[in-house]
Design a protein around this motif. Structure first.
Motif, PDB file in Angstrom:
ATOM      1  N   ALA A 151       0.818  -1.273   0.062  1.00 23.74           N
ATOM      2  CA  ALA A 151      -0.065  -0.023   0.048  1.00 23.74           C
ATOM      3  C   ALA A 151       0.878   1.345   0.048  1.00 23.74           C
ATOM      4  N   ASN A 152       2.144   1.181   0.623  1.00 24.96           N
ATOM      5  CA  ASN A 152       2.898   2.293   0.546  1.00 24.96           C
ATOM      6  C   ASN A 152       4.377   2.207   0.549  1.00 24.96           C
ATOM      7  N   ALA A 153       5.110   3.239   0.548  1.00 22.82           N
ATOM      8  CA  ALA A 153       6.671   3.087   0.464  1.00 22.82           C
ATOM      9  C   ALA A 153       7.278   2.280   1.759  1.00 22.82           C
ATOM     10  N   ARG A 154       6.638   2.458   2.972  1.00 19.93           N
ATOM     11  CA  ARG A 154       7.107   1.863   4.060  1.00 19.93           C
ATOM     12  C   ARG A 154       6.967   0.006   3.871  1.00 19.93           C
ATOM     13  N   GLU A 155       5.695   0.037   3.346  1.00 16.58           N
ATOM     14  CA  GLU A 155       5.465  -1.708   3.224  1.00 16.58           C
ATOM     15  C   GLU A 155       6.410  -2.218   2.079  1.00 16.58           C
ATOM     16  N   ALA A 156       6.581  -1.220   1.111  1.00 22.95           N
ATOM     17  CA  ALA A 156       7.666  -1.684   0.158  1.00 22.95           C
ATOM     18  C   ALA A 156       9.140  -2.146   0.611  1.00 22.95           C
ATOM     19  N   ALA A 157       9.454  -1.201   1.655  1.00 24.14           N
ATOM     20  CA  ALA A 157      10.654  -1.369   2.369  1.00 24.14           C
ATOM     21  C   ALA A 157      10.633  -2.788   3.230  1.00 24.14           C
ATOM     22  N   ARG A 158       9.705  -2.973   3.821  1.00 24.65           N
ATOM     23  CA  ARG A 158       9.359  -4.186   4.643  1.00 24.65           C
ATOM     24  C   ARG A 158       9.635  -5.508   3.818  1.00 24.65           C
ATOM     25  N   PHE A 159       8.818  -5.330   2.519  1.00 22.37           N
ATOM     26  CA  PHE A 159       8.872  -6.442   1.679  1.00 22.37           C
ATOM     27  C   PHE A 159      10.304  -6.795   1.244  1.00 22.37           C
TER      28      PHE A 159
END
Length: 669
Positions: A351-359
């Protein structure tokens, strides 16, 4: 196959042909040719059968076994559609996998019984993965898929000349899969459903899915198929594709250039064109593409060398700075690093850039521990894999992870750059920079997903910055103070940064597509949580009895376990957002109310990026603080264990568990 089975099969074929009316049509055809005196050929007979609809009728009446139909439904990109049901007005490439051969890694050694091979294919952002097959020198890959081909820019149906200009190949990745650990021991639990209950059925399904997901994937071969060969034939064309060795555990280029294996594929365009292209056109197009890339690359290298000389002439100390200009791709060719960067929007899974970093942080690591050379174009033998390879293997090295994270942040609209520099211990490293107002830097660490603002300088793991780059340009740090904190990130200031422009039209082509992330294979995380939690409780109780010699049953407090859930949710929130999660006060109040005055409360969390039962059990029973909790012998001890699963796309997951105990500090009289 023995003679009896062969005779039986021939009889079944003759019966099927007779029922379809083939014999009658052929008999009438022979009579017609006898009257005219002409000689009938097999090709003439086949044309007549096609023209009179006999072949189509025969195809409709012949059905594959039901398991084969179900397998096709699961693995086809277009679902359970038949070729005749493909959407009209759109063109598809029908790819059928006919198997593999000459996989050299298995010619010199015998594969283990649990070792499997799996093939993944990608074209224009569409993926197809076969079912795992036993590893060996001739892996029996099987499956078929339909890849939709891009329409012309102005719309309408595709034509051969338009498809001829699409140079992206069919990307192939063969993965070697092995179980993360041995089969988990069967452990009973003191609080479990009956064998015939609905909970037991769900637990069985969750256990099977956990074992299916608990595998390590290693790329053992990669390659690219020239699918445009299908433009040269009206019907099917069979091609053999030689695969190169994969990047290996350290993402280094393989020492040998010999093929690692060969895949046999059958290609066909649906619908086909009335007139196939001349083979000379395809060869001419390929020569033009290769010539253009060679000319562009030669011009770029000459320009980059001149740029490097001017940069070092500013200050001889700059020669020791880590500047990354070229990187080696999977095909063994070198490309400007900007070719690997482009904005990626990979669907709705994140959903957002922070979730992308976690992924990105949850990807397995194939870390190359070799320190970057002191400066200039790196001569290290690393290999930067394409997006499809990273997603297929679920793994990346630090450079690939940084590039992927930068691409995803660009897709979320941020001013993102890949940074090449050094850590505090002097080791070379790659991470991501985003710039805010007044070029204020925020660093993103791909390995952990942690973000470092300028106010977090005391916690930065970074020592110095050599260069930054994105899809358009590269900047080398020209500042005397190249420390991560002392560097100014106003990249537009030519006195601070030396720019190496990399316009897209002046770079060699590295054709690859944005790929939508697949949703998690876990349909119901709650069922998986309940299964793993029950299994770990059984493991803890067994350990207390057999290893610690604790008498009596282990008492589990369900109410206390429910109170641990907010803490597990908070841990994942903090990992994603890098900030303290709300609700900590309520959690503290709830625990205090659940623990009587004069009692002791102990708790310990653990984090795991997998759902492997055996590895979870070993981690639970090998950590000292966990063993201290399990070693509580007070007769008033009540234990609690709660597990929370956070499912991410591509089968990645974040598992938090907490083990707790409460007991009276006063020994009973």
């Amino acid at each position: 196959m023995d003679d009896t089975k062969v005779a039986s099969l021939k009889a079944a074929v003759r019966q099927q042909l007779q029922q379809a009316g083939v014999h009658s049509v052929l008999h009438n055809l022979l009579l017609e040719y006898q009257q005219t005196g002409e000689v009938v050929t097999p090709e003439d007979a086949l044309d007549v059968l096609k023209g009179r609809g006999v072949i189509d009728q025969l195809v409709r009446t012949v059905r594959p076994p039901q398991p084969a139909v179900e397998s096709l439904t699961q693995i086809s990109n277009v679902g359970p559609l038949k070729p005749s049901e493909l959407p009209s007005g759109r063109s598809f490439l029908h790819v059928k996998v006919l198997g593999g051969r000459a996989f050299t890694d298995y010619l010199a050694r015998l594969a283990s019984a649990e070792e499997k091979l799996q093939l993944s294919m990608e074209l224009f952002g569409q993926r197809f993965t076969t079912l795992p097959v036993p590893a060996g020198g001739e892996p029996p890959f099987v499956g078929e898929a339909f890849f939709e081909l891009p329409p012309p820019p102005g719309g309408g149906s595709a034509d051969p000349l338009h498809l001829l200009a699409l140079r992206q190949g069919l990307h192939l990745v063969v993965m070697q899969t092995t179980p993360m650990a041995g089969a988990a021991p069967a452990l009973g639990t003191e609080l479990g459903p009956g064998p015939g209950s609905a909970q037991a059925v769900c637990a069985t399904a969750a256990a099977a899915l956990a074992r299916q997901m608990s595998v390590r994937r290693m790329v053992c071969a990669v390659g690219c198929c020239e699918w445009r060969t299908a433009l040269l034939r009206k019907g099917k064309v069979v091609v053999s594709v030689a695969l190169g060795e994969g990047p290996g555990a350290h993402s280094a280029m393989p020492a040998s250039t010999a093929p690692a294996g060969v895949l046999t594929l059958q290609l066909e365009l649906r619908p086909g064109f009335s007139r196939p292209l001349d083979e000379a056109l395809l060869k001419s197009q390929q020569r033009l593409e290769h010539s253009r890339d060679a000319d562009v690359m030669a011009a770029f290298v000459a320009h980059a060398k001149a740029w490097w000389g001017e940069y070092v002439a500013q200050n001889l100390a700059f020669k020791a700075r880590p500047i990354k200009v070229l990187a080696t791709g999977e095909d063994g060719s070198q490309y400007p690093v900007c070719c690997f960067v482009r904005p990626l929007q990979l669907g709705r899974g994140l959903a957002n850039a922070r979730e992308a970093a976690r992924f990105v942080s949850l990807l397995a690591r194939r870390e190359d521990l070799q320190v970057l050379p002191p400066g200039g174009q790196s001569e290290a033998g690393e290999c930067w894999c394409l997006l499809h390879t990273i997603l297929a293997s679920g793994s990346a090295v630090k450079e690939e992870a940084a590039v992927l994270l930068c691409n995803m942040l660009l897709g979320f609209g941020l001013d993102a750059w890949v940074v090449v520099g050094r850590l505090l211990d002097g080791a070379g490293h790659t991470w991501v920079l985003t710039r805010g107002p007044l070029a204020a830097p925020t660093f993103w660490e791909p390995a952990t997903g942690v973000r470092y603002a300028v106010t977090d300088v005391d916690t930065w793991p970074y020592s110095s910055v050599g260069c930054v780059f994105n899809q358009h340009r590269l900047y080398a740090n020209s500042q005397c103070d190249d420390s991560a904190f002392g560097t100014s990130y106003v990249l537009e200031d030519a006195t601070l940064w030396r720019e190496l422009p990399m316009p897209r039209d002046e770079l060699p082509a590295l054709p690859w597509s944005s790929i939508l992330l697949c949703r998690s294979p876990i349909p119901n995380p709650l069922e998986m949580e309940a299964h793993l939690e029950s299994y770990l409780r059984g493991a803890a109780a067994t350990h207390r009895k057999q290893v610690l010699g604790v008498d009596g049953a282990t008492v589990w407090d369900e109410g206390l376990a429910a109170l641990l859930m907010p803490a597990l949710q908070a841990y994942e929130h903090e990992a994603v957002h890098c900030e303290v999660a709300p609700g900590n006060d309520e959690f503290q109040q709830a625990v205090k109310r659940a623990v009587p005055l004069g009692w002791v409360f102990k708790a310990m969390p653990q984090h795991h990026p997998h759902v492997c039962e055996d590895l979870l059990r070993k981690a639970l029973l090998e950590e000292d603080q966990m063993l201290d909790i399990l070693g509580t012998t007070s007769p008033t001890a009540a234990f609690a264990l709660r597990l929370k699963l956070f499912a991410y796309p591509e089968g990645l997951c974040s598992v938090w568990l907490m083990l707790a105990v409460k007991y009276s500090a006063v020994a009973p009289s």
